[in-house]
Design a protein around this motif. Structure first.
Motif, PDB file in Angstrom:
ATOM      1  N   TRP A 251       0.829  -1.212   0.000  1.00 35.81           N
ATOM      2  CA  TRP A 251       0.000   0.000   0.000  1.00 35.81           C
ATOM      3  C   TRP A 251       0.865   1.264   0.000  1.00 35.81           C
ATOM      4  CZ3 TRP A 251      -0.387   3.960   3.670  1.00 35.81           C
ATOM      5  CH2 TRP A 251      -1.420   4.882   3.438  1.00 35.81           C
ATOM      6  N   HIS A 252       1.917   1.273   0.802  1.00 40.40           N
ATOM      7  CA  HIS A 252       2.791   2.432   0.937  1.00 40.40           C
ATOM      8  C   HIS A 252       3.462   2.781  -0.394  1.00 40.40           C
ATOM      9  CE1 HIS A 252       4.783   5.376   3.352  1.00 40.40           C
ATOM     10  NE2 HIS A 252       5.999   4.874   3.167  1.00 40.40           N
ATOM     11  N   ILE A 253       3.908   1.755  -1.120  1.00 41.33           N
ATOM     12  CA  ILE A 253       4.527   1.974  -2.430  1.00 41.33           C
ATOM     13  C   ILE A 253       3.510   2.526  -3.423  1.00 41.33           C
ATOM     14  CG2 ILE A 253       5.563   0.822  -4.428  1.00 41.33           C
ATOM     15  CD1 ILE A 253       6.931  -1.085  -2.437  1.00 41.33           C
ATOM     16  N   LEU A 254       2.319   1.920  -3.444  1.00 44.98           N
ATOM     17  CA  LEU A 254       1.268   2.375  -4.358  1.00 44.98           C
ATOM     18  C   LEU A 254       0.772   3.774  -4.012  1.00 44.98           C
ATOM     19  CD1 LEU A 254      -0.851  -0.905  -4.713  1.00 44.98           C
ATOM     20  CD2 LEU A 254       0.748   0.062  -6.375  1.00 44.98           C
ATOM     21  N   ASP A 255       0.918   4.147  -2.767  1.00 47.04           N
ATOM     22  CA  ASP A 255       0.430   5.454  -2.321  1.00 47.04           C
ATOM     23  C   ASP A 255       1.447   6.569  -2.574  1.00 47.04           C
ATOM     24  OD1 ASP A 255      -1.110   7.438  -1.001  1.00 47.04           O
ATOM     25  OD2 ASP A 255      -0.043   7.050   0.873  1.00 47.04           O
ATOM     26  N   LEU A 256       2.674   6.413  -2.066  1.00 46.23           N
ATOM     27  CA  LEU A 256       3.634   7.518  -2.092  1.00 46.23           C
ATOM     28  C   LEU A 256       4.789   7.359  -3.083  1.00 46.23           C
ATOM     29  CD1 LEU A 256       3.815   8.334   1.729  1.00 46.23           C
ATOM     30  CD2 LEU A 256       2.654   9.627  -0.068  1.00 46.23           C
ATOM     31  N   THR A 257       4.875   6.192  -3.751  1.00 42.71           N
ATOM     32  CA  THR A 257       5.931   6.018  -4.753  1.00 42.71           C
ATOM     33  C   THR A 257       5.361   6.071  -6.164  1.00 42.71           C
ATOM     34  OG1 THR A 257       7.263   4.676  -3.238  1.00 42.71           O
ATOM     35  CG2 THR A 257       7.790   4.527  -5.582  1.00 42.71           C
ATOM     36  N   THR A 258       4.355   5.260  -6.429  1.00 41.57           N
ATOM     37  CA  THR A 258       3.748   5.257  -7.767  1.00 41.57           C
ATOM     38  C   THR A 258       2.530   6.173  -7.856  1.00 41.57           C
ATOM     39  OG1 THR A 258       2.271   3.387  -7.286  1.00 41.57           O
ATOM     40  CG2 THR A 258       4.505   2.859  -8.041  1.00 41.57           C
ATOM     41  N   GLY A 259       1.894   6.457  -6.708  1.00 43.33           N
ATOM     42  CA  GLY A 259       0.707   7.314  -6.699  1.00 43.33           C
ATOM     43  C   GLY A 259      -0.555   6.631  -7.170  1.00 43.33           C
ATOM     44  N   THR A 260      -0.516   5.312  -7.318  1.00 40.07           N
ATOM     45  CA  THR A 260      -1.661   4.560  -7.856  1.00 40.07           C
ATOM     46  C   THR A 260      -2.904   4.696  -6.995  1.00 40.07           C
ATOM     47  OG1 THR A 260      -0.095   2.947  -8.756  1.00 40.07           O
ATOM     48  CG2 THR A 260      -2.417   2.308  -8.704  1.00 40.07           C
ATOM     49  N   VAL A 261      -2.748   4.622  -5.674  1.00 41.84           N
ATOM     50  CA  VAL A 261      -3.918   4.693  -4.783  1.00 41.84           C
ATOM     51  C   VAL A 261      -3.898   5.992  -3.963  1.00 41.84           C
ATOM     52  CG1 VAL A 261      -4.079   2.185  -4.614  1.00 41.84           C
ATOM     53  CG2 VAL A 261      -2.706   3.436  -2.929  1.00 41.84           C
ATOM     54  N   HIS A 262      -3.105   6.949  -4.421  1.00 43.06           N
ATOM     55  CA  HIS A 262      -2.957   8.186  -3.652  1.00 43.06           C
ATOM     56  C   HIS A 262      -4.215   9.046  -3.739  1.00 43.06           C
ATOM     57  CE1 HIS A 262      -0.680  11.357  -1.688  1.00 43.06           C
ATOM     58  NE2 HIS A 262      -1.172  12.207  -2.573  1.00 43.06           N
ATOM     59  N   SER A 263      -4.529   9.694  -2.633  1.00 35.61           N
ATOM     60  CA  SER A 263      -5.696  10.583  -2.599  1.00 35.61           C
ATOM     61  C   SER A 263      -5.253  12.025  -2.828  1.00 35.61           C
ATOM     62  CB  SER A 263      -6.383  10.480  -1.235  1.00 35.61           C
ATOM     63  OG  SER A 263      -5.495  10.871  -0.204  1.00 35.61           O
ATOM     64  N   GLY A 264      -6.103  12.825  -3.413  1.00 36.34           N
ATOM     65  CA  GLY A 264      -5.808  14.241  -3.574  1.00 36.34           C
ATOM     66  C   GLY A 264      -4.981  14.609  -4.782  1.00 36.34           C
ATOM     67  N   GLY A 265      -4.660  13.630  -5.615  1.00 38.49           N
ATOM     68  CA  GLY A 265      -3.885  13.927  -6.813  1.00 38.49           C
ATOM     69  C   GLY A 265      -2.395  13.863  -6.560  1.00 38.49           C
ATOM     70  N   PHE A 266      -1.767  12.787  -6.991  1.00 39.81           N
ATOM     71  CA  PHE A 266      -0.334  12.572  -6.760  1.00 39.81           C
ATOM     72  C   PHE A 266       0.492  13.547  -7.595  1.00 39.81           C
ATOM     73  CE2 PHE A 266       3.728  10.411  -7.603  1.00 39.81           C
ATOM     74  CZ  PHE A 266       4.118  10.119  -6.305  1.00 39.81           C
ATOM     75  N   GLU A 267       1.470  14.205  -6.961  1.00 40.69           N
ATOM     76  CA  GLU A 267       2.322  15.171  -7.641  1.00 40.69           C
ATOM     77  C   GLU A 267       3.759  14.663  -7.652  1.00 40.69           C
ATOM     78  OE1 GLU A 267       1.530  19.457  -6.873  1.00 40.69           O
ATOM     79  OE2 GLU A 267       0.286  18.707  -5.242  1.00 40.69           O
ATOM     80  N   THR A 268       4.262  14.330  -8.821  1.00 40.23           N
ATOM     81  CA  THR A 268       5.633  13.853  -8.959  1.00 40.23           C
ATOM     82  C   THR A 268       6.629  14.943  -8.570  1.00 40.23           C
ATOM     83  OG1 THR A 268       4.964  12.408 -10.787  1.00 40.23           O
ATOM     84  CG2 THR A 268       7.311  12.852 -10.550  1.00 40.23           C
ATOM     85  N   GLY A 269       7.591  14.593  -7.733  1.00 45.68           N
ATOM     86  CA  GLY A 269       8.595  15.555  -7.309  1.00 45.68           C
ATOM     87  C   GLY A 269       8.170  16.438  -6.151  1.00 45.68           C
ATOM     88  N   LYS A 270       6.975  16.183  -5.604  1.00 50.28           N
ATOM     89  CA  LYS A 270       6.489  16.957  -4.461  1.00 50.28           C
ATOM     90  C   LYS A 270       6.053  16.028  -3.324  1.00 50.28           C
ATOM     91  CE  LYS A 270       5.023  20.988  -7.152  1.00 50.28           C
ATOM     92  NZ  LYS A 270       3.885  21.900  -7.463  1.00 50.28           N
ATOM     93  N   PRO A 271       6.987  15.301  -2.733  1.00 48.47           N
ATOM     94  CA  PRO A 271       6.643  14.348  -1.675  1.00 48.47           C
ATOM     95  C   PRO A 271       6.029  15.012  -0.445  1.00 48.47           C
ATOM     96  CG  PRO A 271       9.016  14.670  -1.784  1.00 48.47           C
ATOM     97  CD  PRO A 271       8.440  15.317  -2.995  1.00 48.47           C
ATOM     98  N   TYR A 272       6.405  16.262  -0.173  1.00 48.73           N
ATOM     99  CA  TYR A 272       5.851  16.963   0.991  1.00 48.73           C
ATOM    100  C   TYR A 272       4.335  17.052   0.889  1.00 48.73           C
ATOM    101  CZ  TYR A 272       5.286  20.637   4.540  1.00 48.73           C
ATOM    102  OH  TYR A 272       4.894  21.369   5.645  1.00 48.73           O
TER     103      TYR A 272
END
Length: 223
Positions: free
Chosen positions: A125-146
């Protein structure tokens, strides 16, 4: 020789111990890196970018990061496979339940297997959320981990999943560190108390360090 070692229970326990220590080292480094989020978006995003440029110009962009990922994947797989096979071997050796109904093992020991499953699911889940953004909420932004971290911990389920997983990490480290020391021959009667103290302190620091991030977002300290 390698096959003979792997087929033995001692060999599998050694693999578990070494792979577990590799993952523990990663957790310590990862926690320290996560705490940079309290210094602001610029500091945290710069750190995330630096991880991809480590070793340049000798290493190409992201090569060092991918090398670390490969080592971690090998460690996780080796740890999980050896744990599963040892568990099956233990069940076959004792097909009937113990006569004593009183639970003698600690809570951490009894939950090691379930904790391992929880952590395995969390890693996915963590990889899909914060690495690939697959299940991320709010719109995953590449290069903006903060911003991505804030998005995750702005949802109730993101916090629940992370908090449960970090509590499992604490229990796993508390028991696993001491077990690894025994397997590798570091433990002894005179060192047991010190090793258990180190295990408890490590578990507490890692749990508190990782939980500080979602708590910081929930309380508005990180925004």
């Amino acid at each position: 020789m390698a096959r003979t070692m792997w087929d033995s229970s001692v060999g599998k326990k050694t693999v578990m111990a070494v792979s577990g220590l590799i993952m523990l080292l990663y957790l310590v480094v990862h926690m320290i890196g996560n705490l940079k989020i309290f210094f602001g978006a610029g500091e945290f995003n710069h750190y995330a970018h630096w991880l991809r440029t480590v070793g340049e110009p000798f290493m190409h962009y992201e090569w060092t990061l991918w090398l670390v990922r490969i080592v971690l994947v090998v460690a996780v797989v080796a740890h999980a496979v050896s744990a599963y096979q040892l568990s099956r071997r233990d069940i076959k050796a004792r097909p009937s339940k113990y006569v004593h109904k009183k639970q003698r093992a600690s809570y951490a020991t009894r939950t090691m297997r379930w904790g391992g499953i929880i952590l395995a699911l969390f890693i996915v889940w963590h990889i899909l959320d914060l690495t690939t953004g697959t299940v991320h909420s709010g719109g995953f932004e590449t290069g903006k981990p903060y911003q991505n971290v804030i998005d995750t911990f702005s949802t109730w389920y993101g916090n629940v999943i992370y908090i449960v997983a970090m509590l499992a990490v604490g229990l796993h480290v508390r028991h696993g560190f001491w077990s690894a020391a025994q397997t590798l021959g570091v433990g002894s009667r005179t060192r047991d108390r010190a090793l258990k103290t180190v295990a408890n302190v490590l578990a507490l620091l890692l749990t508190a360090g990782f939980l500080a991030v979602p708590v910081g977002v929930m309380t508005g300290v990180v925004s």
